[in-house]
Design a protein around this motif. Structure first.
Motif, PDB file in Angstrom:
ATOM      1  N   ASP A  88      33.254  85.727  48.615  1.00 24.35           N
ATOM      2  CA  ASP A  88      34.207  86.834  48.713  1.00 24.35           C
ATOM      3  C   ASP A  88      33.543  88.156  49.096  1.00 24.35           C
ATOM      4  O   ASP A  88      34.164  89.212  49.054  1.00 24.35           O
TER       5      ASP A  88
ATOM      6  N   ILE B 115      45.116  82.867  48.336  1.00 28.44           N
ATOM      7  CA  ILE B 115      44.510  84.180  48.061  1.00 28.44           C
ATOM      8  C   ILE B 115      45.544  85.288  48.248  1.00 28.44           C
ATOM      9  O   ILE B 115      45.698  86.175  47.402  1.00 28.44           O
ATOM     10  N   ASN B 116      46.283  85.235  49.378  1.00 27.94           N
ATOM     11  CA  ASN B 116      47.303  86.269  49.645  1.00 27.94           C
ATOM     12  C   ASN B 116      48.399  86.273  48.583  1.00 27.94           C
ATOM     13  O   ASN B 116      48.846  87.328  48.131  1.00 27.94           O
TER      14      ASN B 116
ATOM     15  N   GLU C 288      47.074  87.805  45.401  1.00 28.38           N
ATOM     16  CA  GLU C 288      46.884  89.252  45.559  1.00 28.38           C
ATOM     17  C   GLU C 288      48.222  89.982  45.486  1.00 28.38           C
ATOM     18  O   GLU C 288      48.363  90.992  44.788  1.00 28.38           O
ATOM     19  N   GLU C 289      49.223  89.456  46.205  1.00 28.66           N
ATOM     20  CA  GLU C 289      50.534  90.121  46.264  1.00 28.66           C
ATOM     21  C   GLU C 289      51.227  90.137  44.902  1.00 28.66           C
ATOM     22  O   GLU C 289      51.916  91.095  44.563  1.00 28.66           O
TER      23      GLU C 289
ATOM     24  N   LEU D  23      45.500  87.817  40.907  1.00 29.80           N
ATOM     25  CA  LEU D  23      44.174  87.434  41.395  1.00 29.80           C
ATOM     26  C   LEU D  23      43.070  87.784  40.401  1.00 29.80           C
ATOM     27  O   LEU D  23      42.073  87.067  40.282  1.00 29.80           O
ATOM     28  N   SER D  24      43.251  88.882  39.646  1.00 26.89           N
ATOM     29  CA  SER D  24      42.221  89.293  38.676  1.00 26.89           C
ATOM     30  C   SER D  24      42.111  88.302  37.524  1.00 26.89           C
ATOM     31  O   SER D  24      41.151  88.344  36.757  1.00 26.89           O
TER      32      SER D  24
END
Length: 459
Positions: free
Chosen positions: A99, A196-197, A200-201, A205-206
Motif C-alpha cells: 500500500d 479497497i474502494n 474506503e467509501e 478500511l481503518s
C-alpha cells in the motif's frame, strides 16, 4: 545449518527445486535461494527424503540453473510480523506491504502455519451476528465463532454480498466492534480494487486488514495467503481481544493452486485431480475459526468459493460442507430474475442458528418464523413444478396463495438493496407480512400465541 550456503541443485521443475539434504532440516522451513547474479528468492521445504529436500519457491525459478544456484536453510518457518498497526493496511499474499507504506514496526512474529485449537479450550458459539441481510439473518443466521461459507458461481454477486456483510456486520446485544481480515486468492485486479474502494467509501478500511494475491501472482503465494490472513486474525482475536470477521475469496483458486503444485510434485491425485489431502488441508484453514476460553476475542469465517459449473457436488464445495457449519448458496436463476442477493433459501443452511436465536438474543418468534418460511417456500417450489405441467389456472385456491407468497418472499424478503441494512426486527416483520398471504391454518410451525402477537391483521 543456518549461516552455511550450499551450491548446486539437483533439479528444477516449475516452482519446485530439489536440493541435497543437510542435517536438522524440518518441514516448512524457509530457504533463501540465490541465482548466479545474487538475486534472492525465498522458498520453503515441502518434502524430505534421506538424501534430498524438495523446496517450493515463492515466485518464479526463471534465471536459476543447476550449477550456480546457492541456497541457505534459515531454520525457521515462514513468519508474519504482527501488531495492532496491521489494521488499515494492505499486504500481498506473503504478508509484505503493497500500500506504499513501510512495514509495520513490531518485535512480534508468528508462524503462519498456526496451531490447531485444542477442542477443550473452545467456547461453543452462541452470539448472533446481525449482517443486515434478511436472507442470512432471518433463515441462515451467522453466529460469532462460526464458519459459514458462501457457495457461488462465476458471474454471481458474491463479492458484493461479502463487501456488504463486512460493512454491516455487528453484534446484536453488544457495542463491541468487528474488525475484518480479508484474504483474496487469485483475484483479478478489478476485484481487489473494488474491495479497497468499497471499504474506503464506507469508512471501514481503518478496521480492515487486507491480504491480496492477485491472479498474476505465483500459485504458491495463494497457498500462503489464507495462512497469513488467519495468523493476523488469531493475533487480533486471541491476543488483542477483538472480534474478527475473516472473509476468504476465492477458495476454488486456492484449491486449484494446491492441485497444480501437487501435480508438479508428482503426487497421486484424488477426485478430479485434486490431492488426496485436500480435506485435511481445508480443515487446517477452516478450523482456525472459533472462540477460546482464555480470550474474549473471536474469529468468524466466511469463505467464498465459486462452484465449477455450478456443481454443488464438486469436491471443493462438497468437502467444505463437511468441515463448516452450513453454507449460503447463491442461485443463478434468482440472479437472472434480478434478485439481489440471490440466496437460494432451500439448500442454504446454518447449523449453529438454533443456538443463537430466540428471546434475549434475536426475538422470541425467530425460530418459528424461519422454520415456517422454509416449509412454505419448499411447497412453493413443488407447486411451481406442478403449474408448469398442468397450468396455473388448474391449481387450487390455496396453491395460488402459495405462488403469490413465493413471489412476495423473493421480491420483498430475499431481495434488498446493496446498501440496505435491515435490523433483525425488520427482517422478521417482512417475513410475517409474507406469511400473512397464506391461510392461518397453514402456519403450523409457529406457536399460536406468536401468530396472535405478530401476524399483521388483514382488514
Amino acid at each position: 545449518m543456518k549461516g552455511v550456503e550450499y551450491r548446486g541443485v539437483t533439479s528444477i521443475d516449475g516452482p519446485i527445486i530439489v536440493v541435497r539434504r543437510t542435517e536438522n532440516i524440518s518441514y516448512y522451513e524457509i530457504v533463501q535461494v540465490r541465482d548466479r547474479n545474487g538475486e534472492k528468492r525465498t522458498g520453503r521445504v515441502v518434502d524430505l527424503s534421506e538424501t534430498a529436500a524438495v523446496v517450493q519457491i515463492f515466485g518464479t525459478t526463471t534465471g536459476l540453473d543447476l550449477d550456480d544456484t546457492t541456497y541457505e536453510f534459515l531454520e525457521e518457518p515462514l513468519e508474519l510480523r504482527v501488531g495492532e498497526e496491521l489494521l488499515g493496511r494492505v499486504f500481498n499474499g506473503l504478508g509484505e506491504p503493497i500500500d506504499g507504506y513501510p512495514p509495520i514496526v513490531s518485535s512480534k512474529k508468528l508462524n503462519v502455519n498456526g496451531n490447531p485449537i485444542n477442542p477443550y479450550a473452545r467456547v461453543y458459539p452462541r452470539d448472533f451476528i446481525q449482517t443486515g441481510v434478511s436472507s442470512i439473518d432471518g433463515m441462515n443466521t451467522l453466529i460469532r465463532g462460526q464458519k459459514l461459507p458462501i457457495f457461488s458461481g462465476n458471474g454471481l454477486p458474491h463479492n458484493r454480498l461479502a463487501a456488504q456483510i463486512i460493512r454491516q456486520a455487528r453484534l446484536k446485544n453488544s457495542d463491541e466492534q468487528f474488525v475484518m481480515v480479508f484474504a483474496g486468492m487469485g483475484i483479478k485486479y478489478d476485484v481487489a480494487r473494488y474491495f479497497i474502494n468499497t471499504f474506503e467509501e464506507s469508512g471501514v478500511l481503518s478496521k480492515v486488514v487486507m491480504f491480496q494475491s492477485l491472479a498474476d501472482a505465483p500459485s504458491i503465494e495463494r497457498i500462503i495467503t489464507p495462512r497469513c490472513a488467519l495468523t493476523a486474525a488469531e493475533y487480533l482475536a486471541y491476543e488483542c481481544g477483538m472480534h474478527v470477521l475473516v472473509v476468504m475469496t476465492d477458495m476454488t483458486n486456492y484449491c486449484e493452486a494446491l492441485r497444480e503444485i501437487s501435480t508438479t510434485r508428482g503426487e497421486v491425485p484424488g477426485r478430479k485431480g485434486y490431492p488426496g489431502y485436500l480435506y485435511s488441508d481445508l480443515a487446517e484453514l477452516y478450523e482456525r475459526a472459533g472462540r477460546i476460553k482464555s480470550s474474549k476475542g473471536s474469529i468468524t469465517q466466511i469463505p467464498i468459493l465459486t462452484m465449477p459449473n455450478d456443481d454443488i457436488s464438486h469436491p471443493i464445495p462438497d468437502l467444505t460442507g463437511y468441515i463448516t457449519e452450513g453454507q449460503i448458496v447463491l442461485d443463478r436463476e434468482m440472479s437472472q430474475k434480478g434478485v439481489y442477493p440471490p440466496v437460494n433459501g432451500l439448500p442454504s443452511l446454518s447449523r449453529l442458528m438454533k443456538d443463537g436465536i430466540g428471546a434475549g438474543m434475536t426475538r422470541e418468534d425467530h425460530a418459528g418464523v424461519s422454520s415456517q418460511l422454509f416449509a412454505a417456500y419448499s411447497k412453493v417450489k413443488s407447486i411451481r413444478n406442478l403449474a408448469a405441467i398442468i397450468g396455473e389456472e388448474e391449481l387450487s385456491a390455496v396453491d395460488k396463495q402459495y405462488l403469490r407468497f413465493g413471489e412476495e418472499l423473493e421480491s420483498k424478503f430475499f431481495a434488498q438493496d446493496e446498501y440496505e441494512n435491515r435490523t433483525i426486527e425488520q427482517t422478521l416483520d417482512i417475513g410475517w407480512k409474507c406469511l400473512s398471504l397464506l391461510p392461518r391454518e397453514e402456519l403450523y410451525r409457529i406457536k399460536p400465541e406468536f401468530i396472535e402477537k405478530y401476524l399483521p391483521k388483514t382488514e
